[in-house]
Motif scaffolding. Structure first.
Motif, short mmCIF file in Angstrom:
data_model
loop_
_atom_site.label_atom_id
_atom_site.label_comp_id
_atom_site.label_asym_id
_atom_site.label_seq_id
_atom_site.Cartn_x
_atom_site.Cartn_y
_atom_site.Cartn_z
N GLU A 162 11.39 -6.39 -9.98
CA GLU A 162 11.21 -6.80 -11.37
C GLU A 162 11.67 -5.71 -12.32
OE1 GLU A 162 10.76 -9.03 -14.58
OE2 GLU A 162 10.70 -9.72 -12.50
N ARG A 163 11.38 -4.46 -11.99
CA ARG A 163 11.86 -3.36 -12.84
C ARG A 163 13.38 -3.30 -12.84
NH1 ARG A 163 10.08 3.06 -12.98
NH2 ARG A 163 11.59 3.67 -14.57
N GLN A 164 14.00 -3.49 -11.68
CA GLN A 164 15.46 -3.49 -11.60
C GLN A 164 16.05 -4.61 -12.44
OE1 GLN A 164 15.69 -3.81 -7.36
NE2 GLN A 164 15.07 -1.68 -7.02
N ARG A 165 15.42 -5.77 -12.37
CA ARG A 165 15.89 -6.90 -13.17
C ARG A 165 15.76 -6.61 -14.67
NH1 ARG A 165 16.35 -12.12 -11.65
NH2 ARG A 165 14.99 -11.79 -9.84
N GLN A 166 14.63 -6.03 -15.05
CA GLN A 166 14.41 -5.73 -16.46
C GLN A 166 15.40 -4.69 -16.97
OE1 GLN A 166 10.30 -4.55 -16.71
NE2 GLN A 166 9.53 -6.63 -16.45
N THR A 167 15.67 -3.66 -16.16
CA THR A 167 16.62 -2.63 -16.56
C THR A 167 18.00 -3.23 -16.79
OG1 THR A 167 15.44 -0.92 -15.31
CG2 THR A 167 17.74 -0.48 -15.83
N CYS A 168 18.46 -4.06 -15.88
CA CYS A 168 19.78 -4.67 -16.02
C CYS A 168 19.81 -5.69 -17.14
CB CYS A 168 20.21 -5.30 -14.70
SG CYS A 168 20.53 -4.09 -13.39
N ALA A 169 18.72 -6.42 -17.33
CA ALA A 169 18.66 -7.40 -18.41
C ALA A 169 18.76 -6.72 -19.77
CB ALA A 169 17.38 -8.22 -18.32
N ALA A 170 18.17 -5.52 -19.88
CA ALA A 170 18.19 -4.81 -21.15
C ALA A 170 19.53 -4.15 -21.42
CB ALA A 170 17.08 -3.75 -21.15
N ARG A 171 20.22 -3.69 -20.38
CA ARG A 171 21.43 -2.89 -20.57
C ARG A 171 22.73 -3.68 -20.36
NH1 ARG A 171 19.70 2.72 -17.41
NH2 ARG A 171 17.61 2.92 -18.35
N LEU A 194 0.80 -1.22 0.00
CA LEU A 194 0.00 0.00 0.00
C LEU A 194 0.83 1.28 0.00
CD1 LEU A 194 -2.70 -1.00 2.67
CD2 LEU A 194 -2.93 -1.08 0.17
N GLY A 195 1.99 1.26 0.64
CA GLY A 195 2.82 2.45 0.75
C GLY A 195 3.36 2.90 -0.59
N TYR A 196 3.81 4.14 -0.62
CA TYR A 196 4.27 4.74 -1.88
C TYR A 196 5.33 3.90 -2.58
CZ TYR A 196 6.34 8.11 -5.09
OH TYR A 196 6.83 8.73 -6.22
N TYR A 197 6.32 3.43 -1.82
CA TYR A 197 7.39 2.64 -2.43
C TYR A 197 7.06 1.16 -2.54
CZ TYR A 197 10.65 6.54 -2.46
OH TYR A 197 11.27 7.74 -2.72
N SER A 198 5.94 0.76 -2.01
CA SER A 198 5.57 -0.65 -2.04
C SER A 198 4.51 -0.96 -3.08
CB SER A 198 5.05 -1.08 -0.66
OG SER A 198 5.99 -0.82 0.34
N GLY A 199 3.89 0.07 -3.64
CA GLY A 199 2.74 -0.16 -4.50
C GLY A 199 2.97 -0.10 -5.98
N GLY A 200 4.21 0.00 -6.44
CA GLY A 200 4.44 0.07 -7.88
C GLY A 200 5.80 0.63 -8.19
N ASP A 201 6.05 0.88 -9.49
CA ASP A 201 7.37 1.36 -9.91
C ASP A 201 7.27 2.64 -10.72
OD1 ASP A 201 6.25 0.53 -12.27
OD2 ASP A 201 7.89 -0.80 -12.85
N ARG A 202 6.22 3.41 -10.46
CA ARG A 202 5.97 4.60 -11.28
C ARG A 202 6.85 5.78 -10.90
NH1 ARG A 202 2.67 4.16 -7.15
NH2 ARG A 202 2.18 5.96 -5.84
N GLN A 203 7.59 5.68 -9.80
CA GLN A 203 8.21 6.87 -9.22
C GLN A 203 9.31 7.48 -10.08
OE1 GLN A 203 8.20 3.83 -7.71
NE2 GLN A 203 6.91 3.98 -5.90
N PHE A 204 10.11 6.62 -10.74
CA PHE A 204 11.37 7.07 -11.31
C PHE A 204 11.25 7.30 -12.81
CE2 PHE A 204 11.92 4.17 -7.79
CZ PHE A 204 12.67 4.92 -6.92
N GLY A 206 15.95 1.82 -6.73
CA GLY A 206 15.01 2.49 -7.63
C GLY A 206 14.70 1.70 -8.87
N SER A 207 14.90 2.33 -10.03
CA SER A 207 14.60 1.70 -11.31
C SER A 207 15.65 0.70 -11.74
CB SER A 207 14.48 2.78 -12.39
OG SER A 207 15.75 3.38 -12.63
N GLY A 208 16.79 0.67 -11.06
CA GLY A 208 17.90 -0.20 -11.47
C GLY A 208 18.88 0.48 -12.39
N ALA A 209 18.67 1.78 -12.66
CA ALA A 209 19.55 2.49 -13.60
C ALA A 209 20.99 2.54 -13.10
CB ALA A 209 19.03 3.91 -13.83
N LEU A 210 21.18 2.84 -11.81
CA LEU A 210 22.55 2.92 -11.29
C LEU A 210 23.19 1.53 -11.27
CD1 LEU A 210 24.86 4.52 -10.10
CD2 LEU A 210 23.81 4.25 -7.83
N ALA A 211 22.43 0.52 -10.91
CA ALA A 211 22.96 -0.84 -10.91
C ALA A 211 23.47 -1.22 -12.29
CB ALA A 211 21.90 -1.83 -10.44
#
Length: 372
Positions: free
Chosen positions: A130-139, A44-54, A100-105
Motif C-alpha cells: 500500500e505504501r508503494q502504491r501511494q508513493t507511485c500514485a503521488a509521484r 510479525l517479522g520486521y518487514y512484515s509488520g509495517g512500513d516504518r523502516q524507510f 521498500g517505500s516505492g521511491a525507486l519504482a
C-alpha cells in the motif's frame, strides 16, 4: 494503532513463536532460520509488520535510509542503465525486488515512461504494497496502471530486474571458528527463556582457507546465492542489476574481519545484538559479491560488470544531473558517491542472458570484475 498491532506486542508474539520453534527443534535453531523468522514471519517479522523502516531522517520515525530516499537523481541515473538493458534484450518489463517505500519504482517509472509496458514488484512484505502504491500514485499517477505485484517470480519470464538493498536482507548462516573446527552458530533459550547463542559442529565451511583467528565469526550467505541461481533458471531473456553494500570474497573473509558483518539497524543507529528486540529492528549482512557473481555465472548468466556505486552512477550520467540540480539536491546526492558515505561501500553487479550480451554503460569505466 491498537494494542494488538503495536510493535511491542508484535515483537512479544514473535519472540514467543521463535521460542516455541526452538523447543520443538530440540532446543536449538540455526541463525539462518532465526533471521528468517525475525524479518519475514507473516504479520510479525520486521518487514512484515509495517512500513516504518524507510525514511531520510530519524525524525520521520524511520530506521534507515536507502539511496532512492536520499535523492531522485539515483533513480534517474539507474534508469539510463535499465533503458539500455531493455533495448539490448528486446524486453519491455521491469521487475523490482524488495521495493521498500516505492521511491525507486516511482523514479524509474517517471524516467522510463512509456519505454516500459509493465512494472512488477516482487516483495515478501505484503504490508508494504500500500505504501508503494501511494508513493507511485503521488509521484507518477500517469503510470500507475503499469504497476503490479507478485509474491514470487513466474517459472519463466522476460525483462530487466533491479534490486536495491535486497541481497543484504537475505538470511545468512553464521559460522564460528574455535581454533580447531568450524561450528554453526545458532540460537537457544537461556534459563530465563531469553535468546542466547549456542554452537554446533557443521560440515559447512567458508569458501576460502583463511587463515582464521580463533573466535572468528563470519557469515555464509547461502540464500543470496540461491536467489541468484533461481533468478538465472527462470529468466528466459533479460538482464539484472543489484545494488548493495558488500565486498568481493577476499575482503569479505579477510582474516582481520573477525566479527563478520552482521548488523542491526533501528532509528538510524546500529548495534550488533540480533537476539534482543526481535522483530523491532533490521538485521543485515554485507554481500559476498564473489559468491553472487559465481552463482549467476554457474547458473548460465553472463556477468556484465561489477563496480562501486559511485563509479556506476557517474558512468550513468549523474555528474551532468548534479550540474542542473539545486543546492539541497546536490548535497543529498553527494552522499550517494562520497567514499565515507555510500559511494565506495555500495557496489553494483550486473547479469545478462548470454544471447543478449551487450556493453553496459554503468561499467564502462572502473569495472572491477577482475577482483571477484
Amino acid at each position: 494503532m491498537n494494542a494488538a498491532s503495536s510493535p511491542s506486542v508484535a515483537s512479544d508474539a514473535l519472540a514467543l513463536l521463535i521460542a516455541d520453534e526452538i523447543r520443538q527443534n530440540g532446543g536449538w535453531i540455526g541463525f539462518e532460520r532465526f533471521m528468517a523468522l525475525a524479518l519475514y514471519q507473516p504479520g510479525l517479522g520486521y518487514y512484515s509488520g509495517g512500513d516504518r523502516q524507510f525514511g531520510a531522517l530519524p525524525a520521520s520515525g524511520s530506521d534507515f535510509v536507502t539511496a532512492p530516499e536520499l535523492s531522485g537523481l539515483f533513480g534517474r541515473a539507474v534508469a539510463r542503465q535499465l533503458a539500455q538493458a531493455l533495448d539490448a534484450t528486446g524486453t519491455a518489463e521491469l521487475w523490482e525486488f524488495g521495493a521498500g517505500s516505492g521511491a525507486l519504482a516511482a523514479q524509474l517509472l517517471g524516467a522510463l515512461g512509456d519505454r516500459i509496458r509493465r512494472y512488477t514488484i516482487v516483495d515478501l512484505s505484503g504490508t508494504l504494497r500500500e505504501r508503494q502504491r501511494q508513493t507511485c500514485a503521488a509521484r507518477v499517477p500517469q503510470h500507475l496502471d503499469k504497476l503490479h505485484w507478485a509474491d514470487a517470480l513466474p517459472e519463466r519470464f522476460e525483462g530487466v530486474v533491479v534490486g536495491n538493498e535486497v541481497l543484504d536482507a537475505m538470511p545468512v548462516m553464521l559460522l564460528h571458528w574455535d581454533g580447531a573446527q568450524w561450528l554453526e552458530r545458532g540460537v537457544t533459550l537461556d534459563a530465563q527463556g531469553g535468546f542466547a547463542w549456542a554452537d554446533r559442529p557443521t560440515a559447512e565451511r567458508p569458501p576460502v582457507e583463511g587463515p582464521f583467528l580463533p573466535g572468528t565469526v563470519t557469515e555464509l550467505p547461502r540464500q543470496a546465492s540461491g536467489f541468484i541461481r533461481t533468478l538465472a533458471a527462470q529468466l528466459a531473456r533479460g538482464a539484472a542489476f543489484f545494488v548493495d553494500y558488500g565486498f568481493p570474497e577476499h575482503e569479505f573473509y579477510h582474516p582481520q574481519r573477525t566479527g563478520g558483518t552482521l548488523m542491526c539497524h533501528r532509528g538510524h543507529q546500529a548495534d550488533a545484538d540480533p537476539l534482543v528486540d526481535v522483530g523491532r529492528k533490521d538485521l543485515t549482512a554485507h554481500v559476498d559479491f564473489t559468491a553472487v557473481a559465481l552463482a549467476g555465472q554457474d547458473a548460465g548468466l553472463e556477468v556484465l560488470g561489477y563496480t562501486s556505486q559511485a563509479r556506476f552512477l557517474f558512468n550513468c550520467g549523474l555528474l551532468a544531473d548534479l550540474e542542473g540540480a539545486d543546492l539541497r539536491e546536490r548535497a543529498m546526492a553527494q552522499k550517494l558517491v562520497t567514499e565515507h558515505e555510500m559511494g565506495e561501500l555500495f557496489k553494483v553487479v550486473g547479469f545478462v542472458t548470454p544471447a543478449e550480451l551487450f556493453d553496459p554503460i554503468g561499467f564502462a569505466a572502473g569495472d572491477r570484475s577482475h577482483t571477484l
